[in-house]
Design an enzyme around this catalytic site. Structure first.
Site, mmCIF file in Angstrom:
data_model
loop_
_atom_site.group_PDB
_atom_site.id
_atom_site.type_symbol
_atom_site.label_atom_id
_atom_site.label_comp_id
_atom_site.label_asym_id
_atom_site.label_seq_id
_atom_site.Cartn_x
_atom_site.Cartn_y
_atom_site.Cartn_z
ATOM 1 N N LYS A 7 0.865 -1.192 0.000
ATOM 2 C CA LYS A 7 0.000 0.000 0.000
ATOM 3 C C LYS A 7 0.894 1.231 0.000
ATOM 4 O O LYS A 7 1.843 1.312 0.774
ATOM 5 C CB LYS A 7 -0.897 -0.002 1.246
ATOM 6 C CG LYS A 7 -1.983 -1.067 1.192
ATOM 7 C CD LYS A 7 -2.964 -0.921 2.352
ATOM 8 C CE LYS A 7 -3.993 -2.030 2.354
ATOM 9 N NZ LYS A 7 -4.952 -1.983 1.229
ATOM 10 N N ARG A 57 -9.855 -12.052 1.302
ATOM 11 C CA ARG A 57 -10.633 -13.145 0.695
ATOM 12 C C ARG A 57 -9.884 -14.470 0.777
ATOM 13 O O ARG A 57 -10.490 -15.525 0.789
ATOM 14 C CB ARG A 57 -10.999 -12.765 -0.748
ATOM 15 C CG ARG A 57 -9.825 -12.584 -1.636
ATOM 16 C CD ARG A 57 -10.189 -11.842 -2.913
ATOM 17 N NE ARG A 57 -10.369 -10.401 -2.691
ATOM 18 C CZ ARG A 57 -10.678 -9.540 -3.653
ATOM 19 N NH1 ARG A 57 -10.877 -9.950 -4.885
ATOM 20 N NH2 ARG A 57 -10.808 -8.259 -3.389
#
Ligand code: BES
Ligand code: ZN
Ligand code: ZN
Length: 473
Positions: free
Chosen positions: A249, A323
């Protein structure tokens, strides 16, 4: 803390009142009554005045819609601010006609009063610690239940607010396990060796770049009077810190990523609240946890991972890690033959772009009726859910040349493709809640406070009660 007690007229007082103020005549002078009446006529929802050191707060009791309950929660926050400013410790609520409205007020006060100041030298601690209510509106059990739920929201916030240096996956599991055991739940925490022996490939892949081991926590509550045979299962994303991994990020996108376990914290908190309140329901809570870091061994773009259920995933972005760990937990849930599985996760920036940060995105598979019930709870507690479609065409985006599917879709509909990925690990009625928006506030937002909001706890507690009522029918 809410207690039932007699009203001391010298306390600071909060009044619920409509235009007919005959019931509060005794507290005020004629002049004061005129003032109150004029405010109520102007349809002001909330107003206040003081007499020397005593403060009076008024909530106009005319309205009855769910948005009005939200106004009451916000008024509750203003009241706690005013009382704390005067270093008050307790006050009384007078003249409530309706239980939901009293609950909303107490929620606003208690959740607004919450602070996370343990790392500050100058703690400036709030003084308020007791809300007194009159007998008759709520039973002892209802008061206890409300205290339990609000404690749970605060427990969730405490976990979310704790920085990664203080709360890694192991410590998260320890804290949750301790609280769950106190509540009489059955608990088990899988360590890395156990997770390896179970071949939870998704959780292990995300954990590869970390020096700290992952955990997989299971909480179970199965009272003798449970109304269901097949459990209601809660699954939460427990990424205790999300750097993005090798797809790191950038800019300031990492700043608040200690909150990437808000789903797991919320699910743990609501499960514990359900057990503490002794609701007659069989529930299981599954909490996969790890940080998502990068080191020489971190999982990488292009990797093919064999998941817990044996299917393979081509990783094309290591920042789509939530996920990966949820998928293993969702496959693990199958063995319980669940009535319904709900997961909650700070899963996608796309969910925030779609509906902003004041609501939850919800998606469902084979759970239409339960979803409608959950959406109703969302309006009631004002943790609203905007439903997105789960049409199969979105699945096209997950096709992979090398594995059964990819872990990311294209640039469009990211919240839905994430949910479609998760769906492929389920074979039961399933609801997915993406709380990437409402889980965390960078500036104070009334009673939702600042940093962790505890979103989902009140929602799922209310839903569970509705679920019980429905099953009884
Ligand atoms: N934890 C983030 C999602 C998130 C974003 C939570 C903002 C809270 C606030 C998640 O793991 C993530 O990085 N998702 C990616 C997925 C993408 C790589 C497909 C995203 O949304 O950008
Ligand atoms: Zn990520
Ligand atoms: Zn994440």
């Amino acid at each position: 803390m809410i207690t039932i007690s007699d009203i001391n007229p010298n306390d600071d007082l909060v009044f619920f009142c409509s235009e007919d103020i005959s019931s509060i005549n005794t507290y005020f002078s004629k002049e004061e009554l005129n003032y109150i009446q004029s405010k109520l006529k102007k349809d002001e929802h909330y107003f206040t005045f003081s007499r020397l050191h005593q403060q009076f707060f008024f909530i106009n009791d005319k309205h009855q819609k769910s948005e009005d309950l939200e106004k009451i929660r916000k008024a509750g926050d203003s009241i706690q601010m005013a009382l704390n400013a005067e270093k008050k410790e307790s006050f009384s609520i007078v003249g409530v006609s309706d239980k939901d409205r009293l609950i909303a007020l107490v929620e606003g006060i208690r959740l607004g009063n919450y602070q996370f100041v343990k790392y500050k030298q100058d703690k400036k601690k709030n003084t308020l610690s007791e809300v007194k209510i009159q007998e008759g509106v709520m039973t002892d059990t209802e008061v206890e239940e409300l205290n339990i739920v609000l404690d749970a929201v605060c427990f969730c916030r405490d976990l979310v607010n704790e920085p990664i240096i203080k709360l890694d996956a192991v410590k998260f599991a320890e804290q949750v396990e301790a609280k769950a055991q106190e509540a009489g739940m059955k608990t088990e925490v899988f360590n890395k060796t156990k997770i390896e022996s179970l071949k939870m490939g998704g959780l292990l892949a995300v954990n590869k770049g970390s020096i700290d081991p992952p955990t997989f926590t299971i909480l179970e509550y199965k009272p003798e009077n449970a109304i269901n045979e097949k459990p209601l299962i809660f699954v939460g994303k427990g990424v205790v810190y999300d750097t993005g991994g090798l797809n790191i990020k950038t800019a300031n996108y990492m700043d608040n990523m200690k909150s990437d376990m808000a789903g797991a914290a919320g699910m743990a908190a609501v499960s514990i609240a359900i057990a503490k309140a002794k609701l007659p329901i069989y529930i299981v809570c599954l909490l996969p946890a790890t940080d998502n870091r990068l080191n020489g061994n971190a999982y990488a773009s292009g990797d093919v991972i064999t998941m817990y259920n044996g299917t393979t995933v081509e990783v094309l972005n290591t920042d789509a890690e939530g996920r990966m760990i949820l998928a293993d937990a969702l496959s693990y849930a199958s063995q319980y033959d669940p009535e319904l599985v709900i997961d909650m996760a700070t899963l996608t920036g796309a969910a925030v772009r779609a509906i902003g940060s004041n609501a939850i995105t919800g998606m469902q598979v084979k759970a239409r009726t339960w979803t409608d019930l959950l959406i109703d709870s969302g309006y009631k507690v004002f943790e609203r859910i905007a439903e997105l479609p789960m049409w199969d065409d979105y699945k096209e985006q997950l096709k992979s040349d090398i594995a059964d599917q990819k872990n990311i879709g294209g640039v469009e509909a990211g919240a839905i493709t994430a949910a479609k990925f998760l769906e492929s690990f389920t074979n039961y009625p399933y609801i997915h809640l993406d709380i990437a928006g409402p889980a965390y506030k960078t500036s104070r937002d009334s009673y939702r406070n600042v940093m962790g909001t505890g979103v989902g706890v009140r929602l799922l507690f209310d839903f569970t009660k509705q679920f019980i009522d429905q099953q009884k029918k």
